[in-house]
Scaffold this motif. Structure first.
Motif, PDB file in Angstrom:
ATOM      1  N   PHE A  92       0.789  -1.239   0.000  1.00  0.00           N
ATOM      2  CA  PHE A  92       0.000   0.000   0.000  1.00  0.00           C
ATOM      3  C   PHE A  92       0.824   1.294   0.000  1.00  0.00           C
ATOM      4  N   LEU A  93       2.163   1.193   0.093  1.00  0.00           N
ATOM      5  CA  LEU A  93       2.954   2.413   0.276  1.00  0.00           C
ATOM      6  C   LEU A  93       3.992   2.609  -0.824  1.00  0.00           C
ATOM      7  N   PRO A  94       4.338   3.879  -1.108  1.00  0.00           N
ATOM      8  CA  PRO A  94       5.332   4.177  -2.148  1.00  0.00           C
ATOM      9  C   PRO A  94       6.747   3.809  -1.692  1.00  0.00           C
ATOM     10  N   PRO A  95       7.696   3.734  -2.640  1.00  0.00           N
ATOM     11  CA  PRO A  95       9.056   3.262  -2.338  1.00  0.00           C
ATOM     12  C   PRO A  95       9.754   4.025  -1.217  1.00  0.00           C
ATOM     13  N   SER A  96       9.469   5.315  -1.067  1.00  0.00           N
ATOM     14  CA  SER A  96      10.187   6.101  -0.058  1.00  0.00           C
ATOM     15  C   SER A  96       9.875   5.643   1.366  1.00  0.00           C
TER      16      SER A  96
END
Ligand SMILES: [Zn+2]
Length: 421
Positions: free
Chosen positions: A170-174
């Motif tokens: 559910f979360l972006p790479p950062s």
């Protein structure tokens, strides 16, 4: 932990428990369902010593002055077993809404859900995937007597491929968010099995295909190769553990069966060849045919994303039809609800759907008792009321063979000879 014994005694008293040592007690009832024969035994007398059943008779009477729990007019049967739950989840927090809470929030909810499942009549559950070893701690706390909950066979983290259903999706790479049980290639996945076992896993769960509630995964698509799945099942068995595969798509289901997995979870798109393979290999199917009613009615207001709801709409009726087909073909079936995706306290409603889709009431009850015990490797210990088994039982005012819907509203629960409040 030098204070523990005193607190334990106080806790036991608060929970209404009987003193622990060499304690004999009795249960009497109107009738008992013998889940093996499918017949009622009238006026059963169950003798319990130290939490285990010492004898089951028909028509006997307990000695004068004995500790007797009289369930007059009620029907008793073995405590139920749910083979697929997530104690540290709640369906009220769908999509991104769960991110508003700190990590330990879910551990606490796990404690609450364990109590809810026990009160609903589930005296044993298999937890197939949890974060942060949450359920290892809950299991230990229940075993130590600090709280009431079911017996737990725990998978700890579910294994899977990088970016697959059981990774963090559910979360972006950062945010650098990934499940600690992700692995790619047989060698990495063997190591993940060993790590999970090291920190408390009692069964190994792996995600063979995509799933409904992850992002950017398709339930029908296989996500671990036959080689990877074989490594996981082999390694689990090597350490004496059973292996459970999350698998919706037909190819992933067949690969998991061929790899030697003991149970197939969901099995939504299972085809004729998959059903034949499951029968041939003795693989149990654990098909969660009830939770779709909750997801499709409450999911949107709970924050479940439209892409996830669309996946649920596409597969739920197919899964129910394939449940009917697999059962009719003689595949071995166990009761698995995926509690956490729906409220833990309501999963007993699944019996009605299992009967709607082809089982007789006693077949649905066996799926949650003797068949589930068999799939856990605990035959004779749970899922049956017989000498040598744990005194885990439920009682109903109604007749579950006439109306299996009675199991959605269990009237009395006992675990290990202790009545649950
Ligand atoms: Zn699940």
């Amino acid at each position: 932990m030098k204070f523990a014994p005193r607190l334990l005694a106080a806790t036991a008293l608060a929970l209404g428990a009987t003193p622990a040592l060499a304690e004999t007690s009795y249960v009497t009832a109107g009738r008992m369902l013998d889940v093996e024969s499918g017949r009622y035994v009238q006026n059963p007398l169950i003798t319990i010593i130290d939490g285990k059943i010492a004898a089951v008779e028909s028509g006997g009477t307990a000695p004068a002055g004995a500790n007797v729990r009289d369930l007059a007019g009620m029907t008793i049967l073995p405590g139920l077993i749910d083979m697929h739950v997530h104690l540290d989840g709640r369906p009220e927090y769908g999509g991104y809404s769960g991110l508003q809470f700190t990590d330990r929030f879910w551990t606490v909810l796990g404690v609450v859900n364990a109590g809810k499942m026990l009160k609903a009549g589930f005296t044993s559950v298999r937890n197939l995937g949890a974060d942060d070893y949450n359920v290892v701690g809950i299991d230990q706390a229940i075993e130590e007597g600090w709280l009431q909950g079911p017996r737990i066979v725990n998978a700890a983290h579910a294994l899977g491929a990088t970016g697959g259903h059981c990774d963090s999706t559910f979360l972006p790479p950062s945010f650098d968010s990934k499940s600690p049980a992700v692995g790619d290639g047989p060698a990495e996945l063997r190591k993940r099995v060993r790590e999970q076992r090291k920190y408390g896993a009692e069964v190994i769960k792996a995600c063979a295909t995509g799933g409904v509630f992850s992002r950017n995964t398709a339930p029908g698509v296989q996500q671990l190769t036959l080689e990877e799945l074989t490594a996981i099942a082999e390694e689990a068995h090597f350490w004496g553990l059973k292996a459970a595969a999350h698998a919706h798509g037909a190819a992933g289901i067949k690969a998991a069966i061929r790899a030697g997995f003991d149970t197939i979870e969901h099995a939504s798109y299972i085809d004729d060849e998959g059903i034949a393979l499951a029968r041939q290999r003795g693989t149990f199917l654990s098909m969660d045919v009830f939770n779709t009613e909750y997801t499709l009615s409450k999911g949107a207001e709970n924050g479940v994303l439209e892409e996830n709801l669309a996946k649920e709409r596409a597969l739920s009726q197919v899964q129910r039809d394939n449940f009917r087909k697999a059962h009719k073909a003689g595949a071995k079936m166990v009761f698995g609800s995926d509690a956490g995706v729906m409220p833990h306290e309501d999963v007993g409603g699944q019996f009605r759907v299992m009967v709607e889709y082809g089982m007789t009431p006693i077949e649905a009850i066996r799926a949650a008792t003797i068949n589930a015990a068999d799939a856990l490797g605990q035959s004779g210990e749970v899922g049956i009321l017989k000498a040598g088994a744990w005194a885990d039982l439920i009682a109903l005012n109604g007749d579950p063979l006439a109306d299996v819907g009675e199991l959605a509203d269990v009237d009395f629960v006992m675990k290990g000879g202790v009545a649950v409040d």
